[in-house]
Design a protein around this motif. Sequence first.
Motif, PDB file in Angstrom:
ATOM      1  N   LYS A 206     -17.806   5.456  24.095  1.00  0.00           N
ATOM      2  CA  LYS A 206     -16.420   5.921  24.037  1.00  0.00           C
ATOM      3  C   LYS A 206     -16.046   6.651  25.316  1.00  0.00           C
ATOM      4  O   LYS A 206     -14.889   6.634  25.751  1.00  0.00           O
ATOM      5  N   ASP A 207     -17.020   7.322  25.931  1.00  0.00           N
ATOM      6  CA  ASP A 207     -16.822   8.018  27.202  1.00  0.00           C
ATOM      7  C   ASP A 207     -17.259   7.099  28.329  1.00  0.00           C
ATOM      8  O   ASP A 207     -18.444   6.754  28.432  1.00  0.00           O
ATOM      9  N   LEU A 266     -19.103   1.547  21.034  1.00  0.00           N
ATOM     10  CA  LEU A 266     -17.824   1.670  21.728  1.00  0.00           C
ATOM     11  C   LEU A 266     -16.964   2.802  21.174  1.00  0.00           C
ATOM     12  O   LEU A 266     -16.072   3.299  21.853  1.00  0.00           O
ATOM     13  N   SER A 267     -17.247   3.235  19.960  1.00  0.00           N
ATOM     14  CA  SER A 267     -16.489   4.341  19.359  1.00  0.00           C
ATOM     15  C   SER A 267     -17.317   5.614  19.241  1.00  0.00           C
ATOM     16  O   SER A 267     -16.889   6.597  18.634  1.00  0.00           O
ATOM     17  N   THR A 268     -18.501   5.618  19.838  1.00  0.00           N
ATOM     18  CA  THR A 268     -19.384   6.784  19.815  1.00  0.00           C
ATOM     19  C   THR A 268     -19.201   7.609  21.083  1.00  0.00           C
ATOM     20  O   THR A 268     -19.282   7.080  22.186  1.00  0.00           O
ATOM     21  N   GLY A 269     -18.951   8.907  20.923  1.00  0.00           N
ATOM     22  CA  GLY A 269     -18.796   9.778  22.079  1.00  0.00           C
ATOM     23  C   GLY A 269     -20.135  10.250  22.609  1.00  0.00           C
ATOM     24  O   GLY A 269     -21.124  10.321  21.871  1.00  0.00           O
ATOM     25  N   GLN A 421     -17.812  -3.413  29.509  1.00  0.00           N
ATOM     26  CA  GLN A 421     -17.628  -3.223  28.072  1.00  0.00           C
ATOM     27  C   GLN A 421     -17.009  -4.470  27.462  1.00  0.00           C
ATOM     28  O   GLN A 421     -17.447  -4.959  26.412  1.00  0.00           O
TER      29      GLN A 421
END
Length: 450
Positions: A206-207, A266-269, A421
């Motif tokens: 995510k970052d 992709l949605s993990t910080g 990505q």
Amino acid sequence: MYKKSVTALSATLLAATAILSACGSNNNASNTANNGNNTAATNAPAATTDAKKEVQFSIGYASGDPATKEAIAEAVKAFMEANPNVKIKDISETSSAAYLDWLKTKDAVGEFPDLVEIRDTQVFADAGKIVELPADLAELFDNPPQVDGKVWNAPMSVNVPQGIIYSKKAYADAGITELPKTYDEFLAIQEKLKASGITPLVVGGKDIFHMGFWVNKFLIDDVYSKDPDWNSKRTAKTVSFTDANVVQAMTDFKDLFTNYVDKGWLSTGDNQTASILVAGKAAQLYSGTWMFTQIQEADPSFEFGFYAIPDREGKVNVIGLPSPAGWSLSAEAAKDADKTEAIKDFIRFFFAPEQYAKYLASINAIPSTKEKVTYETGEQMQVALDLIADPNVTKSLAINNWWGDNLIPPQFRNWFYKLLQDLVVKDENVTDYMKQADTEYDAQVKANQQ
């Protein structure tokens, strides 16, 4: 625990700096400190009750991870307590996902910080936004890198190696008894972990800055470890992203993400990765030494190890060269003598051994100062120190940390990471995507020349 003088590596780092400078010219718990004859300690301002002129200045820095944010905030707090006449205002932190853009926005609205952590030094030096580091501050550091023959930054630390942070329990449960000696052996470990029922790798995709950890692992193995001047050659169009070595690096990147990375990457910080690791939801995290403290704070009983992943030939290549980055004085602030002196006092305070040791220990960093600084290190940090000291380990930089002729267009890094990505998510052809990288790189080079 080991008590290690992390500046015992000065000879190695000096040699590395010399090598990199040549590249640029041809073409980026409790803590203890040794408080001997320290210039920084001598120059550090002491707390005083005498009436002094009140001074304010603003500060800006990138804090992609919680440990760094907390460490800098603590240093700022301690300085203001010791110097009540100085007020540090607008303490600004932002995710380094778009730190360059954030600074440009601050500049556009007239809020460019007085004291600012600069990572894209050449960009801001060329734009006249920062000034050369005063000589009496530059002398605190061990041969800091130069841009255009000048030192612009007070380097906050030396670049540290990145590697695999792994759960010892997960490795034991999967029957893994030896660390890999080649990249193929590393892949075999991923298969064993997968077969044991645990997700092999957590990624904080995510970052966008977090993507660079894996991207640069493969670029360093296949490109920079063999040709540190590759960026300048790409700018000159004598090499291409479609060349076999780059395609191989990005194919390995895609295959790893497709087969072994947690599907929610992709949605993990980045700030979620430590808790996912200690909770046993993933066996490994590829990151830097700054994560050690976060993991220990998340679960003091969690047992983990650290190692650098070898390449296919069994060679170890890591990030570890110095680069021009760190605290810089803005050109606007430099016009104010009182503000300048207050900022210089803060820099001396920040790098004074006792305070600096606390900062370093908080993020498991390697000092940049000439003066000896020590702090308690665990087994994981000892591995990182050994990697830096080992002459057989190739030291390199990430794609965007080179400078001089090897400087890439400043906006290209984030664009490239996002492209990769997309490559993984859409399961696209690597060579086709590398053609896009060539086109975009050339367009950005041309735009920056206008």
